[in-house]
Design a protein around this motif. Sequence first.
Motif, mmCIF file in Angstrom:
data_model
loop_
_atom_site.group_PDB
_atom_site.id
_atom_site.type_symbol
_atom_site.label_atom_id
_atom_site.label_comp_id
_atom_site.label_asym_id
_atom_site.label_seq_id
_atom_site.Cartn_x
_atom_site.Cartn_y
_atom_site.Cartn_z
ATOM 1 N N SER A 100 0.866 -1.183 0.000
ATOM 2 C CA SER A 100 0.000 0.000 0.000
ATOM 3 C C SER A 100 0.906 1.238 0.000
ATOM 4 N N ILE A 101 0.328 2.381 -0.379
ATOM 5 C CA ILE A 101 1.140 3.596 -0.456
ATOM 6 C C ILE A 101 1.701 3.969 0.922
ATOM 7 N N ARG A 102 0.823 4.026 1.923
ATOM 8 C CA ARG A 102 1.311 4.371 3.266
ATOM 9 C C ARG A 102 2.231 3.283 3.808
ATOM 10 N N GLY A 103 1.931 2.040 3.489
ATOM 11 C CA GLY A 103 2.749 0.915 3.966
ATOM 12 C C GLY A 103 4.125 0.889 3.327
ATOM 13 N N ASP A 104 4.239 1.480 2.165
ATOM 14 C CA ASP A 104 5.539 1.483 1.487
ATOM 15 C C ASP A 104 6.351 2.750 1.769
ATOM 16 N N TYR A 105 5.663 3.860 2.061
ATOM 17 C CA TYR A 105 6.388 5.129 2.090
ATOM 18 C C TYR A 105 6.270 5.936 3.375
#
Length: 149
Positions: A100-105
Motif C-alpha cells: 500500500s502507499i502508506r505501507g511502502d512510504y
Amino acid sequence: MERTFIAIKPDGVARGLVAKIIKRFEQRGYKLVALKMVKPSDAHLREHYADLAGKGFFNGLIEYMKSGPIVAMVWAGENACAGGRMLLGETNPQSSLPGSIRGDYSLTIGRNICHGSDSVESAEKEIALWFGKDEICDWELPVHSLLYE
Ligand code: UDP
Ligand code: MG
C-alpha cells in the motif's frame, strides 16, 4: 462512474512521491478527471476536516496540511472510494501493509502522505470543496472496454 478525492499531502509532495502515487492509481485502471497543485487556506482545511474538529490532533493536522503545497486529484472508476482507500492503506501507517502507499512510504499517523475519501458521500462533498465544476474533465478512457465487461 464513482469518483473519489485523493490528495498528496505536503510531506508526500516534499518527499518526491507525486509520480509514484499517481502511478498506483493509473496502473489500477482509475481515470484521472482532475488534478492541481494548491496551498489551501486555513479555513479551507478546517472545512475539509470539519468532522475531526475537537480531536486532540486537529490543530496539528491543520498545521501539517498547511506546511507546503498539496496535489489534489479526482479519480473515477468502479468502487473508486473503497478501492482508493485500499491503495492508500490504513490511516496509521504502522497498520498498513507493504504494497500500500502508506505501507511502502510512511511510518507515522501524523505524516501519512496521502488522503482519500472514506465514502461516496464524503467524496462528492470533498470534490465540490476542492474543485470547481470547470476543473473536472469529462473524457473517455481509451482502454475502458479492456477494464470493464
Ligand atoms: N490523524 C492524526 N492522528 C490521529 C488520527 C488522524 O494525525 O490520531 C491525521 C492523519 O493525517 C489522518 C487525518 O488526521 O490521515 C484524518 O484522519 P482520518 O481519521 O479521517 O483518517 P484518513 O481518512 O486520512 O485515513
Ligand atoms: Mg478521513
